[in-house]
Design a protein around this motif. Structure first.
Motif, short mmCIF file in Angstrom:
data_model
loop_
_atom_site.label_atom_id
_atom_site.label_comp_id
_atom_site.label_asym_id
_atom_site.label_seq_id
_atom_site.Cartn_x
_atom_site.Cartn_y
_atom_site.Cartn_z
N ASN A 264 0.91 -1.11 -0.03
CA ASN A 264 0.01 -0.05 0.04
C ASN A 264 0.82 1.25 0.05
OD1 ASN A 264 0.90 0.53 2.70
ND2 ASN A 264 -0.96 -0.39 3.58
N GLN A 265 0.28 2.63 0.48
CA GLN A 265 1.13 3.64 0.29
C GLN A 265 1.95 3.87 1.41
OE1 GLN A 265 -1.08 7.26 1.23
NE2 GLN A 265 -2.71 6.07 1.76
N TYR A 266 2.21 2.89 2.50
CA TYR A 266 2.98 2.92 3.44
C TYR A 266 4.03 1.95 3.57
CZ TYR A 266 -0.55 6.10 5.08
OH TYR A 266 -1.58 7.14 5.11
N ILE A 267 3.77 0.47 3.20
CA ILE A 267 4.52 -0.58 3.38
C ILE A 267 4.57 -1.41 2.06
CG2 ILE A 267 4.17 -0.39 5.80
CD1 ILE A 267 2.41 -3.08 5.35
N HIS A 268 5.54 -2.35 1.75
CA HIS A 268 5.84 -3.14 0.89
C HIS A 268 6.27 -4.30 1.36
CE1 HIS A 268 6.05 -5.12 -2.99
NE2 HIS A 268 7.41 -5.31 -2.66
N MET A 269 5.64 -5.49 1.44
CA MET A 269 6.17 -6.87 1.84
C MET A 269 6.34 -7.84 0.75
SD MET A 269 4.93 -9.07 5.35
CE MET A 269 3.15 -9.19 4.50
N PHE A 270 7.32 -8.55 0.67
CA PHE A 270 7.12 -9.56 -0.28
C PHE A 270 8.42 -10.69 0.19
CE2 PHE A 270 8.96 -11.80 -3.98
CZ PHE A 270 7.66 -12.06 -4.66
N GLY A 271 7.84 -11.82 0.71
CA GLY A 271 8.61 -12.89 0.94
C GLY A 271 9.25 -12.59 2.40
N ASN A 272 10.68 -12.68 2.53
CA ASN A 272 11.38 -12.31 3.78
C ASN A 272 11.67 -10.93 3.94
OD1 ASN A 272 13.22 -12.79 1.49
ND2 ASN A 272 14.86 -12.99 2.74
N VAL A 273 11.18 -10.00 3.00
CA VAL A 273 11.62 -8.56 3.28
C VAL A 273 10.16 -7.70 3.37
CG1 VAL A 273 12.73 -6.61 1.95
CG2 VAL A 273 13.34 -8.93 1.46
N LEU A 274 10.64 -6.79 4.44
CA LEU A 274 9.57 -5.85 4.59
C LEU A 274 9.98 -4.29 4.54
CD1 LEU A 274 6.58 -4.71 5.83
CD2 LEU A 274 7.59 -5.25 7.90
N ASP A 275 9.43 -3.54 3.83
CA ASP A 275 9.87 -2.25 3.41
C ASP A 275 8.83 -1.28 4.04
OD1 ASP A 275 12.19 -2.97 2.33
OD2 ASP A 275 11.24 -2.96 0.37
N VAL A 276 9.22 -0.30 4.87
CA VAL A 276 8.34 0.86 5.44
C VAL A 276 8.84 2.03 4.26
CG1 VAL A 276 7.78 2.38 7.00
CG2 VAL A 276 8.17 0.13 7.72
N VAL B 7 13.33 3.57 1.48
CA VAL B 7 12.71 2.74 2.58
C VAL B 7 13.48 2.28 3.61
CG1 VAL B 7 11.24 1.96 0.50
CG2 VAL B 7 13.04 0.47 1.39
N TRP B 8 12.90 2.15 4.85
CA TRP B 8 13.35 1.35 5.95
C TRP B 8 12.96 -0.08 5.60
CZ3 TRP B 8 16.89 2.01 9.44
CH2 TRP B 8 16.98 1.08 10.48
N ARG B 9 14.21 -0.98 5.69
CA ARG B 9 14.01 -2.39 5.22
C ARG B 9 14.24 -3.31 6.59
NH1 ARG B 9 16.26 -3.77 -0.27
NH2 ARG B 9 14.13 -2.86 -0.79
N THR B 10 13.56 -4.17 6.64
CA THR B 10 13.86 -5.40 7.61
C THR B 10 13.67 -6.50 6.92
OG1 THR B 10 12.43 -4.11 9.34
CG2 THR B 10 13.01 -6.57 9.53
N LYS B 11 14.93 -7.44 7.08
CA LYS B 11 14.88 -8.60 6.14
C LYS B 11 15.44 -9.97 6.91
CE LYS B 11 17.68 -10.39 2.27
NZ LYS B 11 18.41 -10.18 1.38
N TYR B 12 14.66 -10.87 6.63
CA TYR B 12 15.13 -12.13 7.58
C TYR B 12 15.76 -12.93 6.40
CZ TYR B 12 15.31 -16.23 10.49
OH TYR B 12 16.04 -17.49 10.91
N GLU B 13 17.23 -13.40 6.88
CA GLU B 13 18.12 -14.09 6.12
C GLU B 13 17.65 -15.60 6.02
OE1 GLU B 13 22.82 -14.53 5.11
OE2 GLU B 13 22.05 -14.27 7.17
N LEU B 14 17.24 -16.18 4.88
CA LEU B 14 16.63 -17.47 4.68
C LEU B 14 17.90 -18.04 4.14
CD1 LEU B 14 13.32 -16.81 2.72
CD2 LEU B 14 13.65 -17.51 5.09
N GLY B 15 18.17 -19.34 4.95
CA GLY B 15 19.21 -20.29 4.38
C GLY B 15 20.53 -19.96 4.73
N GLY B 16 20.86 -18.95 5.70
CA GLY B 16 21.90 -18.43 5.99
C GLY B 16 22.67 -19.34 7.06
#
Length: 231
Positions: free
Chosen positions: A42-54, A65-74
């Motif tokens: 939406n106009q405030y956030i974007h989430m796809f898979g393991n990444v969330l952007d504000v 954006v401010w980004r939060t990401k969870y590392e998969l398979g690390g």
């Protein structure tokens, strides 16, 4: 989910991804990772898979954006390979940081800075360029990037502590290094709501990683497959 889908300007979707990675550590030929795909925008956030952007700034050609990401398979476990026996577990991590993109008719440039929220407290800085070719229902997106990894990140993932050293696995303190990556992403719109994604890429690690006694090769390849149904 039904409620969010009704919000003006919001979009969402669900799907599944599969990652196939050539092994980097000795004794690990390849890794397969299932990736749940949940998309919301939406106009405030974007989430796809393991990444969330504000979204901090959204203009016609620039986004920050401010980004939060969870590392998969690390990371790894000692049981992943006989060569890793006696090594302490290295875990996948939550990353926090910021990202920006600048898009023109010729190229899309993105920059990203991330810092691990736990474990290594390492940092990474990435610069990437890509261009989209469109043909019917297809999008062909070649990309090329360079990434800098600080010594904390490298030492956590590829270092060997004194208590982990043994014959054939010497003490190693990781140093900051760079990685170069490139590949081709293919998107195919099966229908208006259904999207199939394929990403074929390769990555070359610098000496800070390739010199580690834990590493089997400097260059690895990866294949990503995904399916998304958008509501």
């Amino acid at each position: 989910m039904a409620t969010t889908a009704q919000q003006p300007g919001s979009k969402w979707g669900v799907g599944l991804g599969l990652g196939l990675d050539r092994g980097l550590y000795k004794g690990i030929d390849s890794r397969t990772t299932a990736i749940p795909l949940l998309m919301y925008d939406n106009q405030y956030i974007h989430m796809f898979g393991n990444v969330l952007d504000v979204k901090l700034l959204s203009a016609e050609t620039v986004q920050v954006v401010w980004r939060t990401k969870y590392e998969l398979g690390g990371g790894y476990k000692a049981s992943d390979s006989p060569f890793l026996t006696g090594m302490a577990e290295r875990k996948g991590r939550l990353w926090l940081g910021a990202a920006a993109t600048w898009e023109t008719s010729l190229i899309r440039i993105s920059a990203q800075w991330m810092k691990a929220a736990a474990a290594s407290k390492g940092q990474q800085l990435q610069l990437r360029g890509e261009h989209t070719f469109r043909s019917g229902h297809f999008q062909l997106i070649p990309y090329l990037g360079v990434e800098w990894l600080d010594e904390k990140y490298v030492d956590y993932n590829f270092g060997v502590k004194p208590e982990e050293a043994m014959a054939g696995r010497s003490l190693y303190v990781g140093a900051a290094t760079t990685e170069i990556s490139g590949g081709l992403r293919i998107n195919y719109g099966v229908t208006r709501n259904q999207l199939v994604m394929v990403d074929i890429g390769a990555k070359h690690r610098g000496a800070g990683i390739s010199d580690s006694p834990l590493v089997d090769r400097a260059t690895t390849s990866a294949l990503r497959l995904g399916y998304l149904y958008q509501f």
